[in-house]
Scaffold this motif. Structure first.
Motif, PDB file in Angstrom:
ATOM      1  N   ARG A 383       0.838  -1.194   0.000  1.00 57.96           N
ATOM      2  CA  ARG A 383       0.000   0.000   0.000  1.00 57.96           C
ATOM      3  C   ARG A 383       0.876   1.247   0.000  1.00 57.96           C
ATOM      4  N   ASN A 384       0.351   2.303  -0.583  1.00 59.34           N
ATOM      5  CA  ASN A 384       1.085   3.565  -0.531  1.00 59.34           C
ATOM      6  C   ASN A 384       0.779   4.241   0.803  1.00 59.34           C
ATOM      7  N   ARG A 385       1.353   5.393   1.027  1.00 62.90           N
ATOM      8  CA  ARG A 385       1.177   6.036   2.330  1.00 62.90           C
ATOM      9  C   ARG A 385      -0.270   6.446   2.565  1.00 62.90           C
ATOM     10  N   GLN A 386      -1.004   6.644   1.477  1.00 62.55           N
ATOM     11  CA  GLN A 386      -2.408   7.053   1.596  1.00 62.55           C
ATOM     12  C   GLN A 386      -3.332   5.853   1.802  1.00 62.55           C
ATOM     13  N   ASN A 387      -2.745   4.682   1.973  1.00 62.00           N
ATOM     14  CA  ASN A 387      -3.486   3.446   2.277  1.00 62.00           C
ATOM     15  C   ASN A 387      -4.189   2.835   1.071  1.00 62.00           C
ATOM     16  N   ILE A 388      -3.703   3.132  -0.129  1.00 63.10           N
ATOM     17  CA  ILE A 388      -4.303   2.550  -1.330  1.00 63.10           C
ATOM     18  C   ILE A 388      -3.448   1.363  -1.777  1.00 63.10           C
ATOM     19  N   VAL A 389      -4.139   0.271  -2.130  1.00 66.99           N
ATOM     20  CA  VAL A 389      -3.429  -0.946  -2.548  1.00 66.99           C
ATOM     21  C   VAL A 389      -2.762  -0.714  -3.902  1.00 66.99           C
ATOM     22  N   VAL A 390      -1.473  -1.071  -3.975  1.00 70.22           N
ATOM     23  CA  VAL A 390      -0.725  -0.945  -5.228  1.00 70.22           C
ATOM     24  C   VAL A 390      -0.160  -2.323  -5.574  1.00 70.22           C
TER      25      VAL A 390
END
Ligand code: SAH
Ligand code: SF4
Ligand code: F3S
Length: 427
Positions: A383-390
């Motif tokens: 996840r990125n720092r904004q909590n979105i799955v990558v």
């Protein structure tokens, strides 16, 4: 001896299930996903909406049908308030403040009902299961008594765990490979009442811990969300730029009936301050539609707020009458069809906003903490720092816990696709 566990509800329940898994495995039990070979079946329940509560009864029935010999344990929020009813279908009933009873059950799973108003020792450090990202309770319970909400009854009065216990727990996690902690509480912004330090003080302490890469927290209550916290988020390198700030409604009339303790204007002011001070930050929320006396006009005010804030994600729910709460007896209850229409309206709007927000990431380089294999074959996920799955292509030399720079190439419905880059990030 084998145990099977099924968990419903929020992160608090997930954490509690993890405690149980830890206690049982430390005592020689083996976790199984095959219900037929289980000696112990555990269901961790959620009571937040009526549907969730009903699920525990149907689930216990279903599991017992598949395996008639196992001992059945009901735990969690429904167990805490409806232990009598549950004791008719489960052999063992354990409330939210009695998790430590599993130390006895691990040795001897005897029938019984174990309920307490308060936890004996909130500072006790329960086991964790090994993971890159770990939940850490910083407080238990809730004192807010929002008029729709059953949680203060299922989780008891608010109590903060001591800083030393939290730090010790996180240090142990780091030694075991954890790189990200999610600090949990129903209202983390009121952490520290009765102690002589605040949530911001705690963040400063946790930020010092070597080996830890990221700090997250949930849930922030808007009434206690402060400028000091936003400053700490800006200044502390490990604290991720994401807030979950449940608005519940955009109408001041409804907010008052809900007893939320803030107005729409106060809420928006805090959001604008956050956006200004942390421009790359993400904001998510919870919304209830069809609260008693909510008119179309009130609902449209919620829609307006969603458009103004442009949440990265929002979780919206139809109001559900809960026992013990004030709102269940309020006049002007809303019919199901209206609730459903409002819910659909909001969810369609949110889907468009989420899509727009995700597309904004395309071309950007973001920091991703690797969590492991993605659902899709040949890919890794984090996840990125904004909590979105990558998700990105698998590479041999990358392991869970690594922090990478990933260039986003594509936005999906709820997640992002990217490729690893050696370049310097702009996130
Ligand atoms: N402590 C958190 C919320 C915990 S419950 C907070 O204050 O924000 C999670 C979410 O469930 C709430 O934010 C609310 O949106 C929803 N919820 C709680 N009670 C509900 C009810 N009776 N009907 C519908 N949704 C409810
Ligand atoms: Fe429920 Fe309100 Fe407490 Fe959140 S703050 S858990 S919504 S009573
Ligand atoms: Fe969580 Fe459900 Fe209990 S939302 S606190 S598990 S009622």
């Amino acid at each position: 001896m084998n145990f099977y566990i099924k968990t419903f509800g929020c992160q608090m329940n997930e954490r509690d299930s993890e405690k149980v898994i830890g206690i049982l495995t430390q005592n020689g039990w083996r976790m199984t996903s095959d219900i037929k070979e289980a000696d112990l079946i555990i269901v961790n329940s959620c009571a937040v909406r009526e549907k969730a509560e009903n699920k525990i009864y149907s689930e216990i029935g279903r599991l017992k049908f598949k395996n008639r010999n196992a001992t059945v344990v009901a735990m969690g929020c429904v167990a805490q308030i409806n232990y009598e009813k549950l004791s008719r279908v489960a052999h063992i009933v354990i409330g939210t403040n009695t998790i430590d009873e599993f130390y006895n059950i691990a040795k001897n799973p005897q029938k019984g009902v174990f309920i307490k108003e308060r936890m004996d020792n909130p500072d006790y450090i329960f086991p964790h299961t090994k993971s890159v990202s770990a939940f850490v309770d910083i407080m238990y319970g809730c004192n807010n008594f929002c008029t729709y909400c059953i949680v203060p009854f299922t989780r008891g009065r608010e109590i903060s765990r001591k800083k030393e216990a939290i730090i010790d727990e996180i240090k142990k996690l780091i030694d075991n490979g954890t790189r990200e902690v999610m600090l949990l509480g129903q209202n983390v912004n009121s952490y520290g009442k009765g102690l002589n330090y605040s949530f911001v003080d705690l963040l400063y302490e946790v930020n010092k811990l070597e080996g830890l890469k990221r700090i997250r927290f949930t849930t922030s209550h808007p009434k206690d969300f402060s400028k000091e916290l936003i400053e700490a988020m800006r200044d502390l390198d490990k604290v991720c730029e994401h807030i979950h700030l449940p608005i519940q409604s955009g109408s001041n009339k409804i907010l008052k009936l809900m007893r939320r303790g803030y107005t729409k204007e106060e809420y928006l002011e805090k959001v604008m301050m956050f956006k200004e001070m942390i421009p790359q930050g993400s904001i998510t929320t919870d919304i209830i539609v069809g609260f008693p006396q909510e008119t179309e006009e009130d609902f449209l005010q919620t829609v307006e707020v969603v458009k103004t804030v442009e949440y990265d994600t929002s979780f919206s729910f139809k109001y559900s009458k809960r026992p013990l709460t004030k709102a269940k007896d309020m006049e002007g209850q809303i019919d199901e069809e209206t609730k459903l229409n409002r819910l659909n309206h909001l969810q369609q709007l949110q889907a468009q906003i989420t899509q727009k927000k995700l597309k904004d990431y395309v071309g950007r380089i973001v920091e991703v903490l690797v969590e492991g294999k993605a659902k899709k074959e040949g890919m890794l996920a984090g996840r990125n720092r904004q909590n979105i799955v990558v998700n990105f292509d698998f590479r041999d030399n990358i392991k869970a816990g690594d922090c990478l720079r990933v260039k986003i190439t594509k936005a999906l419905k709820h997640s992002l696709i990217g490729e690893i880059t050696e370049g310097v990030g702009n996130d």
